[in-house]
Structure formats: structure tokens, C-alpha cells
Design a protein around this motif. Structure first.
Motif, PDB file in Angstrom:
ATOM      1  N   GLY A   1       3.994  21.821   7.492  1.00  0.00           N
ATOM      2  CA  GLY A   1       3.507  22.926   6.670  1.00  0.00           C
ATOM      3  C   GLY A   1       2.971  22.522   5.317  1.00  0.00           C
ATOM      4  O   GLY A   1       3.062  23.302   4.364  1.00  0.00           O
ATOM      5  N   VAL A   2       2.419  21.311   5.233  1.00  0.00           N
ATOM      6  CA  VAL A   2       1.831  20.849   3.974  1.00  0.00           C
ATOM      7  C   VAL A   2       0.344  20.592   4.224  1.00  0.00           C
ATOM      8  O   VAL A   2      -0.016  19.689   4.981  1.00  0.00           O
ATOM      9  CB  VAL A   2       2.520  19.568   3.462  1.00  0.00           C
ATOM     10  N   LYS A   3      -0.517  21.402   3.587  1.00  0.00           N
ATOM     11  CA  LYS A   3      -1.953  21.278   3.790  1.00  0.00           C
ATOM     12  C   LYS A   3      -2.587  20.516   2.621  1.00  0.00           C
ATOM     13  O   LYS A   3      -2.242  20.734   1.462  1.00  0.00           O
ATOM     14  CB  LYS A   3      -2.592  22.664   3.911  1.00  0.00           C
ATOM     15  N   THR A   4      -3.511  19.639   2.968  1.00  0.00           N
ATOM     16  CA  THR A   4      -4.174  18.828   1.943  1.00  0.00           C
ATOM     17  C   THR A   4      -5.679  18.840   2.147  1.00  0.00           C
ATOM     18  O   THR A   4      -6.170  19.041   3.254  1.00  0.00           O
ATOM     19  CB  THR A   4      -3.677  17.370   1.971  1.00  0.00           C
ATOM     20  N   ASN A   5      -6.375  18.582   1.057  1.00  0.00           N
ATOM     21  CA  ASN A   5      -7.826  18.415   1.080  1.00  0.00           C
ATOM     22  C   ASN A   5      -8.139  17.006   0.599  1.00  0.00           C
ATOM     23  O   ASN A   5      -7.823  16.649  -0.539  1.00  0.00           O
ATOM     24  CB  ASN A   5      -8.499  19.447   0.169  1.00  0.00           C
TER      25      ASN A   5
ATOM     26  N   GLY B   1       0.851  -1.176   0.000  1.00  0.00           N
ATOM     27  CA  GLY B   1       0.000   0.000   0.000  1.00  0.00           C
ATOM     28  C   GLY B   1       0.891   1.231   0.000  1.00  0.00           C
ATOM     29  O   GLY B   1       1.897   1.259   0.713  1.00  0.00           O
ATOM     30  N   TYR B   2       0.546   2.256  -0.780  1.00  0.00           N
ATOM     31  CA  TYR B   2       1.467   3.388  -0.907  1.00  0.00           C
ATOM     32  C   TYR B   2       0.722   4.710  -1.086  1.00  0.00           C
ATOM     33  O   TYR B   2      -0.456   4.743  -1.462  1.00  0.00           O
ATOM     34  CB  TYR B   2       2.432   3.177  -2.072  1.00  0.00           C
ATOM     35  N   LEU B   3       1.429   5.782  -0.806  1.00  0.00           N
ATOM     36  CA  LEU B   3       0.995   7.142  -1.126  1.00  0.00           C
ATOM     37  C   LEU B   3       1.837   7.602  -2.303  1.00  0.00           C
ATOM     38  O   LEU B   3       3.066   7.618  -2.230  1.00  0.00           O
ATOM     39  CB  LEU B   3       1.212   8.071   0.072  1.00  0.00           C
ATOM     40  N   GLY B   4       1.188   7.962  -3.401  1.00  0.00           N
ATOM     41  CA  GLY B   4       1.908   8.360  -4.600  1.00  0.00           C
ATOM     42  C   GLY B   4       1.884   9.865  -4.809  1.00  0.00           C
ATOM     43  O   GLY B   4       0.942  10.556  -4.404  1.00  0.00           O
ATOM     44  N   PHE B   5       2.928  10.369  -5.443  1.00  0.00           N
ATOM     45  CA  PHE B   5       3.002  11.784  -5.818  1.00  0.00           C
ATOM     46  C   PHE B   5       2.697  11.920  -7.303  1.00  0.00           C
ATOM     47  O   PHE B   5       3.214  11.149  -8.119  1.00  0.00           O
ATOM     48  CB  PHE B   5       4.398  12.343  -5.549  1.00  0.00           C
ATOM     49  N   ASN B   6       1.891  12.892  -7.654  1.00  0.00           N
ATOM     50  CA  ASN B   6       1.645  13.199  -9.062  1.00  0.00           C
ATOM     51  C   ASN B   6       2.808  14.063  -9.550  1.00  0.00           C
ATOM     52  O   ASN B   6       2.834  15.275  -9.352  1.00  0.00           O
ATOM     53  CB  ASN B   6       0.314  13.936  -9.220  1.00  0.00           C
TER      54      ASN B   6
ATOM     55  N   PHE C   1      -5.788  15.545  -2.160  1.00  0.00           N
ATOM     56  CA  PHE C   1      -5.300  14.252  -1.671  1.00  0.00           C
ATOM     57  C   PHE C   1      -6.401  13.218  -1.896  1.00  0.00           C
ATOM     58  O   PHE C   1      -7.417  13.224  -1.214  1.00  0.00           O
ATOM     59  CB  PHE C   1      -4.959  14.402  -0.183  1.00  0.00           C
ATOM     60  N   TYR C   2      -6.206  12.337  -2.873  1.00  0.00           N
ATOM     61  CA  TYR C   2      -7.178  11.286  -3.165  1.00  0.00           C
ATOM     62  C   TYR C   2      -6.989  10.118  -2.191  1.00  0.00           C
ATOM     63  O   TYR C   2      -5.905   9.533  -2.120  1.00  0.00           O
ATOM     64  CB  TYR C   2      -7.015  10.793  -4.602  1.00  0.00           C
TER      65      TYR C   2
ATOM     66  N   ASP D   1      -5.144  14.630 -13.721  1.00  0.00           N
ATOM     67  CA  ASP D   1      -5.497  16.039 -13.881  1.00  0.00           C
ATOM     68  C   ASP D   1      -6.025  16.669 -12.596  1.00  0.00           C
ATOM     69  O   ASP D   1      -5.978  17.897 -12.443  1.00  0.00           O
ATOM     70  CB  ASP D   1      -6.558  16.198 -14.976  1.00  0.00           C
ATOM     71  N   LYS D   2      -6.536  15.847 -11.679  1.00  0.00           N
ATOM     72  CA  LYS D   2      -7.213  16.384 -10.498  1.00  0.00           C
ATOM     73  C   LYS D   2      -6.436  16.173  -9.202  1.00  0.00           C
ATOM     74  O   LYS D   2      -6.582  16.941  -8.263  1.00  0.00           O
ATOM     75  CB  LYS D   2      -8.597  15.753 -10.367  1.00  0.00           C
ATOM     76  N   ASP D   3      -5.649  15.119  -9.115  1.00  0.00           N
ATOM     77  CA  ASP D   3      -4.976  14.772  -7.860  1.00  0.00           C
ATOM     78  C   ASP D   3      -3.565  15.343  -7.804  1.00  0.00           C
ATOM     79  O   ASP D   3      -2.886  15.464  -8.821  1.00  0.00           O
ATOM     80  CB  ASP D   3      -4.919  13.253  -7.688  1.00  0.00           C
TER      81      ASP D   3
END
Length: 556
Positions: free
Chosen positions: A427-431, A314-319, A399-400, A448-450
């Protein structure tokens, strides 16, 4: 959808129960319409109350999961939820032995390979029929593989991609498979452009299940929702975001299988609601158990725990198409900011280990010498400052978070909230956003969105190529981070054709070193997925690939 289910879960199960009550007992005819007149009642109540040695009258299994399938044509599917259903309906040439990734015959009885690894000859099972009554034969194999390999195929429709074919057998300009030939009705030959080490493992994957040529020609785009194969169950009905129903194939080639007359794969998005339905006897099996419910599961005499072999990430990916995530210092900084140990303790009940590399330690070529980015907020802030962001990243990032439970992530939204809190500390804000599953996959594929996204991968075939090339090779459609490192790409391509196991292993180890430096992801966990079932369910064998046939399941 989550809120809707929370309000109507019991009512929805009751409605499903009433609709199916008349088709759950011994009077249900295989492949029939399910409209037999029976008293209404709970489907699972048909199980005998006698001892375990008494034969059960229950012939329908209801299995619940967190999200729906994206497609019922496995050749265009990219998600495990789709394969859970398609694997019951359609079959590849080869399969995997129960509970393993060891290749065994399926629609092919036997095979042989030339010494140079460029020609494979398969002898097919005789007398096998598709569900529409047409013959399974060598020409059907040729039709399916030509469909997947031809970018201009008349049976490839708008928005569709034969992702797995391109991923496992190379893109159009670099195909592994040169030609597929029908030698006679029961013999098919594959001629390759170059040797491929995991060729047999790839053929056994669910995306390469063989569909009825006549059904594909006649149904065209409808084949995505009305599949026709040779499998143990026949497709009956798909109610989107509710349930998929399959019924016994009375002419199945494996004698004595399937043991059930019907399987209903239903959707209950909320993990807790799913477990409550299991406890109440409204469903027979579920995936995506909350770790908090494990004690209840293990202490209940009416339930049983099943463990899926761990072979996932399981991972968190960067666009990486978007700034500032095109900067490796920023990506490394965020790696330092996520508390993996805390996530595992809070949301996995300890049933996971921190991930360092993009593939699990059990895979060939795993590099144990690669060091992780330790949880270190000060180091994270230092790297952000070096990247030109001494006060954190400006703005708010999308943040998806997965809306469904997955084997590698039992509750994506809660894990995302924990990561969100970690990132705020530097200092990194996400929605956080969580569209429904099919939309989620489409959005992260397009990119295009994430800005950030959570996903994971359940190994399909036991080979490292299925992790590294499938997820991180440049241009691969499942490379949702849009990672592009030419040196890594060449190592992965060489690893596909290298026949020497030691040399192949070294290529994958070197690739992992470079991938760690580039940090396209934050690898989070390798989980041990838990499935829960009613105590009387028997013959269910979880596979490390994340999906398995239900043909051997019965009730005690």
C-alpha cells in the motif's frame, strides 16, 4: 537524454570518430590541438592487425560511461563520475597502490609522524610542474588546504561546498587540521588538533588533489570546468553531457607515463547502446554493463572482461525530514517489503550480495552479527498498522531513481521499478523521477523534492570512517537522509581519533547496531562491478575506489 541518445547513438559516435580521427595515430603531438590532417575513419581502427607482440599505433582511448561529471574541480565534487576525470589531471600528496587502498607516495616522496600523532611532515618531489608551467612546492600545498579549510575563502563560490574536506577533516568548529606550514620549498608540515586514524588514507583521496594556485586565482569559478594540475594528462575540452578530452602531459614527472597521447571520456546513457558501441569498435572501454550482456562479453574474442574489486554499497534512502519517513516503524516496514534477492538475480546477474549494513563486509569493523530485515510483506503491513497506517501510506511519494549506471547499481531505473512494485504490495505508491545526474545529486542533497531516493557509495580510501561518518554522521552534507542520532555521531567521532585498532573496530560495530534499529536506509547490495573493454587494451587496473589513473593504459 535517454531518448535522445537512443535515436542518435550511432550517429553521435560516428561524429565523434570523424572529429578525432585526425588525432588518434602516432602523428598526434602530445598536448597538441588535435587538428592534424589525417584521413577520416574510426579512431580504434588504427590498431595494428598484427600479432599481440607487434606495437600498436593506437594512442587514443575512448572510455564510455552513463553520466557526465558534475565538476572538474575535485575539491567540490561529490560524485565518482567527476573523479574519473579529475584523477587524470590532478594528483594528491599520496596515492593508492594499483588495485588496492594501500597508501603510497605520489607528490610527496616520503613522510613521518610525531609519536603523539599530531604532526606529519612530508618531503615533496622536486622539479614537478603544474600544467601551466608554475612550480609545485610546499606553498602550493598550503594554498590548497587553506582554500578548503577557510569558509570565507575568496576561491569558494556560490553553491559550492568543500564537502570532502569537511567530511574527512571535520566541520569548521571541529577541524582535524589545525595548520599547514611550508617549512621550505620541498617540505610541508601538517599540525593537527587531534589525532586522526585514517589521516594518510584521507590525504590520498582524489578530492585532495593539488591544483595550480595561479590557475585557481586567475580562473576563479572557471576552474570548475578548466582544471590545472600536475597529473599525467592535461585538460583539453569539456562538452557538457557529451565528452571530456585530456591529452598527454609531455613533462609528467613519472618517466615513461602516460603511455597514451589522448583519452576521451564520453557519455552514452543507455547501457545497451554503450555495449553496442564497444562491440562495434567505436569505444575502447565501458562501465555499467547489463548483466544480460555478460555472456556476450565473455564469449567474444574481440572483447575482455575486467572486474573491479567490490568495496561499495547501493541503497534506498528515506528523506527523514518528511513525514511519514520520520517514523522508524515506517522505515522498518519498508525494509521488510523489498525483495533484495530478487533484485540481485534480475538486475545483477548474481554479481552482488544482499547488503545488511551501510558498509561492505571487507571493511574494518564490519558487524556480522547485525541481522537484516527479512523480506516479509505481512511483517511490513503489521509495522505500518502499528505506525497508524493499516491501509498503507496515503498519497503518492516521489522516488528518485539514478539516471546513470553506477558501480553499485548498473540500472537504477529498472531496480527502482522493481522496488516500486514491491512497495505497492503493502500500500505504498511512488512516482519515479530521474533528472539528469548533476540535478539529481543537487536535489537529494537539498531534500526538498524527494521522499525516497536511490544512491550508493564506492569506498574512497578503504577505511570504515569513509562509509559511516561520510554518509550517516549528523550534519554531514552527504547524509542525504538527514539522519541524526547523537549516540551514533559520538561513536563515529571517537572512531576517527581512536588509535587502538580493536577499540576502534568495536565503536563501528556498536554504531551499526544502532543504525540498523533506526533504519535510515534500505541497504540493497554490495556489487562486483564489471568493466568491458576491447581485447587489445592493456594495462588497465581497476581500483576498489571506483576511479583509477589511465596513465599505464596502452594497446597491444
Amino acid at each position: 537524454m535517454l531518448h535522445k541518445w537512443a535515436k542518435v547513438s550511432s550517429a553521435g559516435i560516428l561524429t565523434l570518430t570523424l572529429l578525432l580521427a585526425g588525432c588518434s595515430g602516432n602523428n598526434a603531438s602530445p598536448g597538441g590541438s588535435g587538428n592534424t590532417a589525417e584521413p577520416a575513419g574510426n579512431v580504434t581502427s588504427t590498431t595494428s592487425n598484427a600479432s599481440a607482440t607487434t606495437e600498436s599505433t593506437q594512442d587514443t582511448m575512448i572510455i564510455a560511461r552513463g553520466g557526465d561529471s558534475a565538476s572538474l574541480d575535485p575539491s567540490i565534487a561529490t560524485d565518482g563520475e567527476s573523479f574519473k576525470a579529475t584523477q587524470q589531471i590532478m594528483e594528491p600528496l599520496l596515492g593508492y597502490k594499483d588495485g588496492t587502498t594501500e597508501v603510497e607516495p605520489l607528490l610527496a616522496e616520503s613522510w613521518s609522524a610525531s609519536p603523539d600523532g599530531l604532526t606529519y611532515t612530508f618531503k615533496l618531489r622536486k622539479g614537478v610542474k603544474f600544467h601551466d608551467g608554475t612550480d609545485f612546492n610546499a606553498e602550493a600545498i598550503v594554498f590548497n588546504f587553506n582554500r578548503w579549510g577557510d569558509p570565507d575563502s575568496p576561491y569558494k563560490f556560490a553553491e559550492d561546498s568543500f564537502y570532502y574536506y569537511d567530511s574527512m577533516f571535520g566541520p569548521e568548529d571541529d577541524r582535524v587540521i589545525k595548520e599547514v606550514k611550508a617549512i621550505d620549498a620541498d617540505t610541508v608540515e601538517f599540525v593537527l588538533n587531534k589525532p586522526q586514524a585514517p589521516f594518510l588514507q584521507n590525504l590520498a583521496m582524489p578530492p585532495f588533489a593539488i591544483g595550480s594556485p595561479r590557475a585557481i586565482e586567475e580562473k576563479k569559478e572557471k576552474f570548475k570546468s578548466e582544471p590545472v594540475g600536475t597529473g599525467p594528462f592535461v585538460f583539453k575540452e569539456w562538452k557538457r553531457n557529451e565528452s571530456i578530452t585530456v591529452e598527454k602531459n609531455p613533462d609528467y614527472w613519472q618517466e615513461g607515463l602516460p603511455k597514451l597521447n589522448r583519452v576521451i571520456i564520453t557519455v552514452i546513457p543507455d547501457n545497451s547502446a554503450r555495449f553496442t558501441a564497444l562491440q562495434n569498435g567505436e569505444i575502447d572501454m565501458m562501465e555499467g554493463l547489463n548483466p544480460d550482456d555478460l555472456v556476450k562479453l565473455e564469449s567474444s574474442p574481440e572483447l575482455q572482461k575486467l572486474t573491479r574489486p567490490s568495496f561499495n554499497v547501493g541503497y534506498l534512502g528515506f528523506n527523514m525530514k518528511k513525514k511519514p519517513f520520520d517514523d522508524p516503524k515506517v522505515r522498518r516496514a519498508l525494509n521488510h517489503a523489498v525483495n533484495k534477492a530478487g533484485i540481485i538475480q534480475a538486475f545483477f546477474g548474481g554479481l552482488a550480495e544482499p547488503a545488511i549494513n551501510p558498509m561492505p563486509p571487507a571493511a574494518l569493523g564490519y558487524n556480522p552479527d547485525v541481522q537484516d530485515y527479512p523480506y516479509d510483506l505481512e511483517k511490513a503491513k503489521q509495522l505500518l498498522a502499528e505506525a497508524g497506517y493499516p491501509d498503507g501510506l496515503p498519497g503518492e511519494f516521489t522516488f528518485y531513481a539514478m539516471p546513470v549506471a553506477r558501480p553499485y547499481m548498473p540500472d537504477g531505473k529498472k531496480v527502482a521499478e522493481a522496488i516500486q512494485a514491491d512497495l505497492e504490495k503493502i500500500g505504498v505508491k511512488t512516482n519515479i523521477v530521474s533528472p539528469e545526474w548533476a540535478t539529481y545529486l543537487d536535489d537529494v542533497k537539498k531534500g526538498d523534492k524527494d521522499d525516497l531516493y536511490m544512491l550508493g557509495w564506492q569506498g574512497d580510501n578503504g577505511d570504515p570512517d569513509n562509509f559511516l561518518y561520510a554518509l550517516l554522521a549528523k550534519g554531514n552534507s552527504n547524509n542525504y537522509s538527514f539522519y541524526d542520532n547523537e549516540d551514533v555521531y559520538q561513536m563515529l567521532v571517537d572512531g576517527q581519533s581512536e588509535q587502538d585498532a580493536a577499540k576502534r573496530e568495536e565503536l563501528y560495530k556498536q554504531a551499526q547496531v544502532l543504525i540498523k534499529q533506526d533504519a535510515p536506509w534500505i541497504p540493497l547490495v554490495h556489487s562486483t562491478p564489471i568493466l568491458a573493454a576491447r581485447a587489445n587494451l592493456d594495462g588497465y587496473i581497476p581500483s576498489p575506489t571506483g576511479s583509477e589513473p589511465y596513465s599505464t593504459v596502452t594497446f597491444k
